[in-house]
Design a protein around this motif. Structure first.
Motif, PDB file in Angstrom:
ATOM      1  N   CYS A 199      16.221  41.155  80.518  1.00  0.00           N
ATOM      2  CA  CYS A 199      16.974  40.959  81.671  1.00  0.00           C
ATOM      3  C   CYS A 199      15.937  40.549  82.895  1.00  0.00           C
ATOM      4  CB  CYS A 199      17.389  42.319  82.015  1.00  0.00           C
ATOM      5  SG  CYS A 199      18.438  42.850  80.693  1.00  0.00           S
ATOM      6  N   ARG A 200      16.283  39.701  83.809  1.00  0.00           N
ATOM      7  CA  ARG A 200      15.431  39.281  84.881  1.00  0.00           C
ATOM      8  C   ARG A 200      16.003  39.813  86.331  1.00  0.00           C
ATOM      9  NH1 ARG A 200      16.039  36.033  80.810  1.00  0.00           N
ATOM     10  NH2 ARG A 200      14.231  34.601  80.152  1.00  0.00           N
ATOM     11  N   ASP A 201      17.042  40.644  86.395  1.00  0.00           N
ATOM     12  CA  ASP A 201      17.361  41.304  87.566  1.00  0.00           C
ATOM     13  C   ASP A 201      18.116  42.506  87.127  1.00  0.00           C
ATOM     14  OD1 ASP A 201      19.877  40.446  87.390  1.00  0.00           O
ATOM     15  OD2 ASP A 201      19.577  38.649  88.515  1.00  0.00           O
ATOM     16  N   THR A 202      18.307  43.323  88.282  1.00  0.00           N
ATOM     17  CA  THR A 202      19.144  44.588  88.050  1.00  0.00           C
ATOM     18  C   THR A 202      20.461  44.408  87.735  1.00  0.00           C
ATOM     19  OG1 THR A 202      17.636  45.558  89.623  1.00  0.00           O
ATOM     20  CG2 THR A 202      19.316  46.722  88.888  1.00  0.00           C
ATOM     21  N   SER A 203      21.038  43.280  88.077  1.00  0.00           N
ATOM     22  CA  SER A 203      22.400  43.044  87.760  1.00  0.00           C
ATOM     23  C   SER A 203      22.424  42.853  86.088  1.00  0.00           C
ATOM     24  CB  SER A 203      23.211  41.930  88.525  1.00  0.00           C
ATOM     25  OG  SER A 203      22.504  40.911  88.356  1.00  0.00           O
ATOM     26  N   GLU A 204      21.533  42.085  85.593  1.00  0.00           N
ATOM     27  CA  GLU A 204      21.588  41.874  84.247  1.00  0.00           C
ATOM     28  C   GLU A 204      21.124  43.136  83.278  1.00  0.00           C
ATOM     29  OE1 GLU A 204      18.843  38.573  83.328  1.00  0.00           O
ATOM     30  OE2 GLU A 204      20.177  37.122  84.326  1.00  0.00           O
ATOM     31  N   ILE A 205      20.482  44.064  84.033  1.00  0.00           N
ATOM     32  CA  ILE A 205      20.024  45.137  83.403  1.00  0.00           C
ATOM     33  C   ILE A 205      21.404  45.866  83.198  1.00  0.00           C
ATOM     34  CG2 ILE A 205      18.823  47.346  83.441  1.00  0.00           C
ATOM     35  CD1 ILE A 205      16.792  46.040  84.935  1.00  0.00           C
ATOM     36  N   ARG A 206      22.037  46.174  84.434  1.00  0.00           N
ATOM     37  CA  ARG A 206      23.348  46.898  84.228  1.00  0.00           C
ATOM     38  C   ARG A 206      24.522  46.304  83.529  1.00  0.00           C
ATOM     39  NH1 ARG A 206      23.214  50.915  88.139  1.00  0.00           N
ATOM     40  NH2 ARG A 206      21.748  50.721  89.869  1.00  0.00           N
ATOM     41  N   ALA A 207      24.536  45.164  83.404  1.00  0.00           N
ATOM     42  CA  ALA A 207      25.297  44.352  82.667  1.00  0.00           C
ATOM     43  C   ALA A 207      25.269  44.658  81.149  1.00  0.00           C
ATOM     44  CB  ALA A 207      25.518  42.796  82.888  1.00  0.00           C
ATOM     45  N   ALA A 208      23.849  44.657  80.696  1.00  0.00           N
ATOM     46  CA  ALA A 208      23.448  44.889  79.201  1.00  0.00           C
ATOM     47  C   ALA A 208      23.683  46.207  78.879  1.00  0.00           C
ATOM     48  CB  ALA A 208      22.071  44.691  79.253  1.00  0.00           C
ATOM     49  N   ILE A 209      23.513  47.186  79.835  1.00  0.00           N
ATOM     50  CA  ILE A 209      23.688  48.482  79.557  1.00  0.00           C
ATOM     51  C   ILE A 209      25.403  48.947  79.144  1.00  0.00           C
ATOM     52  CG2 ILE A 209      23.581  50.991  80.381  1.00  0.00           C
ATOM     53  CD1 ILE A 209      21.022  50.160  81.926  1.00  0.00           C
ATOM     54  N   ALA A 210      25.965  48.253  79.995  1.00  0.00           N
ATOM     55  CA  ALA A 210      27.528  48.288  80.233  1.00  0.00           C
ATOM     56  C   ALA A 210      28.159  48.056  78.815  1.00  0.00           C
ATOM     57  CB  ALA A 210      28.141  47.805  81.413  1.00  0.00           C
ATOM     58  N   ARG A 211      27.474  47.006  78.071  1.00  0.00           N
ATOM     59  CA  ARG A 211      28.124  46.435  77.051  1.00  0.00           C
ATOM     60  C   ARG A 211      27.329  46.781  75.724  1.00  0.00           C
ATOM     61  NH1 ARG A 211      25.178  41.841  79.044  1.00  0.00           N
ATOM     62  NH2 ARG A 211      23.562  41.031  77.611  1.00  0.00           N
ATOM     63  N   GLY A 212      26.444  47.910  75.914  1.00  0.00           N
ATOM     64  CA  GLY A 212      25.711  48.605  74.925  1.00  0.00           C
ATOM     65  C   GLY A 212      24.440  48.006  74.321  1.00  0.00           C
ATOM     66  N   ALA A 213      24.073  46.860  75.037  1.00  0.00           N
ATOM     67  CA  ALA A 213      22.822  46.139  74.696  1.00  0.00           C
ATOM     68  C   ALA A 213      21.394  47.031  75.319  1.00  0.00           C
ATOM     69  CB  ALA A 213      22.687  44.858  75.185  1.00  0.00           C
ATOM     70  N   LEU A 214      20.716  47.046  74.463  1.00  0.00           N
ATOM     71  CA  LEU A 214      19.180  47.447  75.051  1.00  0.00           C
ATOM     72  C   LEU A 214      18.637  46.493  76.028  1.00  0.00           C
ATOM     73  CD1 LEU A 214      16.918  49.911  74.531  1.00  0.00           C
ATOM     74  CD2 LEU A 214      15.861  48.266  73.104  1.00  0.00           C
TER      75      LEU A 214
END
Length: 349
Positions: free
Chosen positions: A110-125
């Motif tokens: 992840c390169r920014d926090t929106s990508e972090i939140r999106a990854a977490i929301a879909r169950g990715a580490l």
């Protein structure tokens, strides 16, 4: 019981696995050794973290056996040649890229926090690329821009050995973080470039003079991804009350380090360290910097940690101890992941 989501400020799993055959699959499928892999992260509630790239000395650096006495001052290796650092750095970044590619969506860089939140929301580490010790970066900072393009979003200018950018703290107990000169001219340029690129500057291994140089120069929140309270454990690696006040005033962040030598009042590297020592540091950090600026910085795969936790799968043991200690669910959510995500929004965007 639902696991508490945990975003972790520091681990060294890439270093542990980088030379292993089939390293990417080893992380994804799990290993018998070590402290962190994807199955253990899932079992412990870990939803993401800063994944460190660390260039080890060519001959290794054994220190745990030197940190068992009532006092110690471990000799550090010298400055690492840039070519060695770049080889190790690129190998570990490549490993994280392979992990992401082979994970079929279970791991995301992840390169920014929106990508972090999106990854977490879909169950990715959700992984964020961090460099611990900037030996691979030249004084002109050309490599910094290359690494940023590859996903670098967090950097510690030094590990404990010196770099062209500044000086680190030794593994010394008891000891003060005031151990020498601060940032070099190249280090000051690095701070400015990191601010411009929105790269988090990690203060965990910088000496006190370097810390105050960053505090003076940086426009970003002050962050120590994996450090504890010097008032409880007077290790050179821990943060003084004055440093904690500066982190608070900058709306920064401290990640609790699980390494027993930075937790125990006697500074020893021993796994028979109770979770009460971690709670004591958490209480103190919350008192000094506020409940919105504290999280975890485990140092998984880079440290000897309490046996009651053992691996990332043991994180619920710490969470249970925090509940029993009186932390309510709102505070647990902040300490587990919300504070880190908020801090990253204020730094990397």
């Amino acid at each position: 019981m639902t696991l508490l989501p945990i975003f972790d400020g520091h681990n060294d799993v890439l270093l542990r696995l980088v030379r292993r055959e089939g390293a990417a699959r080893a992380f994804l499928d799990g290993t018998e050794d070590g402290q962190l892999d994807l199955p253990r992260a899932r079992a412990g509630g870990m939803v993401g973290g800063l994944f460190a790239v660390f260039s080890p000395p060519a001959r290794g650096f054994a220190y745990a056996d030197q940190m068992m006495g009532a006092s110690y001052d471990v000799p550090l290796p010298g400055m690492l040649p840039m070519n060695e650092a770049r080889e190790a750095t690129l190998a570990m970044i490549a490993l994280l890229l392979r992990i992401e590619r082979e994970s079929a969506g279970e791991v995301a860089i992840c390169r920014d926090t929106s990508e972090i939140r999106a990854a977490i929301a879909r169950g990715a580490l959700a992984t964020v690329l961090h460099i611990e010790g900037a030996e691979a970066i030249d004084p002109e900072l050309e490599m910094l821009y290359v690494l940023h393009a590859a996903g670098l979003r967090s950097i510690g200018p030094v590990w404990s050995r010196p770099t062209v950018f500044g000086h680190g703290v030794p593994f010394r107990f008891p000891g003060s973080p005031d151990t020498g000169p601060g940032l070099t001219e190249a280090g000051e340029r690095l701070v400015a470039a990191c601010n411009a690129l929105r790269i988090l500057i990690d203060l965990s291994h910088l000496n006190e003079a370097g810390f105050w140089d960053v505090a003076r120069l940086s426009k970003a929140p002050l962050v120590a991804t994996h450090s504890n309270a010097h008032a409880i454990t007077p290790s050179a690696r821990n943060l003084t009350d004055r440093q904690l006040a500066a982190i608070r005033d900058s709306d920064g962040m401290v990640g609790l380090n699980f390494a027993t030598c930075f937790l125990r009042p006697d500074g020893r590297m021993r796994t028979d360290t109770g979770l009460d020592t971690m709670l004591r540091h958490l209480d103190y950090l919350i008192e000094r910097v506020g409940e919105d600026r504290v999280g975890f910085g485990s140092d998984f795969d880079g440290a000897l940690i309490p046996a009651e936790i053992g691996t990332a799968a043991g994180l619920p043991s710490l969470v249970g101890a925090m509940r029993a200690h009186g932390y309510d669910e709102a505070l647990l959510a902040k300490l587990g992941s919300e504070n880190w995500l908020s801090l990253l929004e204020r730094t990397i965007g």
